[in-house]
Design an enzyme around this catalytic site. Structure first.
Site, PDB file in Angstrom:
ATOM      1  N   SER A   1       0.839  -1.198   0.000  1.00 33.26           N
ATOM      2  CA  SER A   1       0.000   0.000   0.000  1.00 33.26           C
ATOM      3  C   SER A   1       0.878   1.255   0.000  1.00 33.26           C
ATOM      4  O   SER A   1       1.698   1.424  -0.897  1.00 33.26           O
ATOM      5  CB  SER A   1      -0.958  -0.056   1.198  1.00 33.26           C
ATOM      6  OG  SER A   1      -1.922   0.964   1.130  1.00 33.26           O
TER       7      SER A   1
ATOM      8  N   ASP B   1      -9.997  -2.276  -5.902  1.00 33.63           N
ATOM      9  CA  ASP B   1      -9.126  -1.377  -5.148  1.00 33.63           C
ATOM     10  C   ASP B   1      -8.958  -0.117  -5.976  1.00 33.63           C
ATOM     11  O   ASP B   1      -8.573  -0.187  -7.149  1.00 33.63           O
ATOM     12  CB  ASP B   1      -7.763  -2.054  -4.918  1.00 33.63           C
ATOM     13  CG  ASP B   1      -6.792  -1.215  -4.111  1.00 33.63           C
ATOM     14  OD1 ASP B   1      -7.102  -0.047  -3.817  1.00 33.63           O
ATOM     15  OD2 ASP B   1      -5.710  -1.736  -3.777  1.00 33.63           O
TER      16      ASP B   1
ATOM     17  N   HIS C   1      -8.750  -3.792  -1.383  1.00 35.71           N
ATOM     18  CA  HIS C   1      -7.580  -3.321  -0.651  1.00 35.71           C
ATOM     19  C   HIS C   1      -7.662  -3.781   0.806  1.00 35.71           C
ATOM     20  O   HIS C   1      -8.605  -3.443   1.520  1.00 35.71           O
ATOM     21  CB  HIS C   1      -7.503  -1.799  -0.713  1.00 35.71           C
ATOM     22  CG  HIS C   1      -6.177  -1.236  -0.332  1.00 35.71           C
ATOM     23  ND1 HIS C   1      -5.157  -1.069  -1.240  1.00 35.71           N
ATOM     24  CD2 HIS C   1      -5.683  -0.809   0.852  1.00 35.71           C
ATOM     25  CE1 HIS C   1      -4.109  -0.556  -0.648  1.00 35.71           C
ATOM     26  NE2 HIS C   1      -4.392  -0.391   0.638  1.00 35.71           N
TER      27      HIS C   1
END
Length: 321
Positions: free
Chosen positions: A158, A256, A286
């Site tokens: 991320s 995502d 995500h």
């Protein structure tokens, strides 16, 4: 909107906190509560784990790091600078302890996990420079850490994936340590927020466009995202030249908002002559890897560990009876 989530993931969505990033302290507490419920990883081999403080950027505080090393290792090992996720405003070494420990144990690597400074208290370039300072320290102390400098990489998930991409860029540009590999897991790379997935996914769990907007505003400062002059070390998607970077492994999730910037970055790496492996996981969102028992999560974990072994040229470790 309705999304075709993986059937093993869908029942868990309502259990995830849906707190927006508008209240940072509340979100940090919600994240701590969520991580506390995740099973702790039990390594199959003994690990030596040490918490240290290393020199930070010039004029800034020292940077806490946690070093993981297989306890019974013979000779030098590959090394990985690991950068945790959290949208530049959340996360910690402790919250991503299991991720780093798994890599150390199952890849057979020395992992240096970085407690970089978080926004909005410390906006860019604070966290980024902390990560690069930790890389410089890792390379300078490779011998005592037991790291083979020819097998040193960087990686994260991320925001950590975005920071890993940035560290690879700055190491190239400043003539820093030569990296052999970059692991970019569901990376946060582009402050312009103009991809199809970023425009479409406004209500997906854990990460969505509203949170992405706040994340970049906290990291860059209000009114900066999307404007001219944002540094590629903040938003690596803005880098014009991706040549000369280490080989890469990039992952993306179907639902995502970061999906398309990850796909685009992987394609640009390939076009720049960088050997790149891309894995896209259907039905995922995500943070869906928190559901560790799901088949797709197990594939994601196995794929990542395999990519790290190849990228760092690491031998599969064996437990000693």
């Amino acid at each position: 909107m309705t999304y075709a989530y993986d059937p093993e993931l869908a029942p868990w969505i309502e259990m995830f906190p849906q707190t927006p990033l508008t209240d940072i302290e509340l979100v940090r507490q919600s994240e701590s509560d969520l991580i506390a419920d995740v099973p702790v990883y039990e390594p199959p081999i003994p690990l030596d784990v040490r918490d240290l403080e290393v020199p930070g950027p010039q004029g800034d505080p020292q940077v806490p790091v946690r070093v993981y090393k297989p306890a019974d290792a013979d000779g030098t090992l590959p090394g990985l600078l690991y950068l945790h996720g959290g949208g530049f405003v959340l996360g910690s070494v402790a919250m991503f302890d299991s991720h780093a420990a798994r890599i150390a144990a199952e890849v057979g690597a020395v992992v240096v996990s970085v407690e970089y400074r978080l926004a909005p208290e410390h906006p860019f370039p604070a966290g980024f420079e902390d990560c690069y300072a930790a890389l410089l320290w890792t390379a300078a102390h490779a011998a005592e850490l037991g790291i083979d400098l020819k097998r040193l990489g960087v990686g994260g998930e991320s925001a950590g994936g975005g920071l890993a991409a940035a560290v690879a860029l700055v190491a190239r540009d400043r003539g820093g340590p030569a990296l052999c590999f970059q692991l970019l897991g569901i990376p946060e790379l582009d402050d312009r927020l103009d991809t199809v997935s970023m425009r479409a996914f406004t209500d997906t769990p854990l990460w969505n466009r509203p949170n992405a907007e706040l994340s970049w505003d906290y990291y860059l400062g209000a009114g900066v995202r999307g404007t001219e002059g944002v540094s590629p070390y903040a938003a690596p998607a803005r880098a014009e030249d991706l040549s000369g970077l280490p080989r890469a492994y990039v992952t993306t999730c179907e639902f995502d908002p970061l999906r398309d910037e990850g796909l685009a970055y992987a394609q640009r790496l390939l076009q720049a002559g960088v050997s790149t492996e891309l894995h896209h996981y259907p039905g995922t969102f995500h943070g869906s890897a928190l559901v560790e028992d799901a088949d797709v999560t197990q594939r994601m974990i196995a794929d990542q560990l395999g990519a790290l072994r190849r990228g760092l040229r690491a031998a599969l470790p064996t437990s000693k009876a």
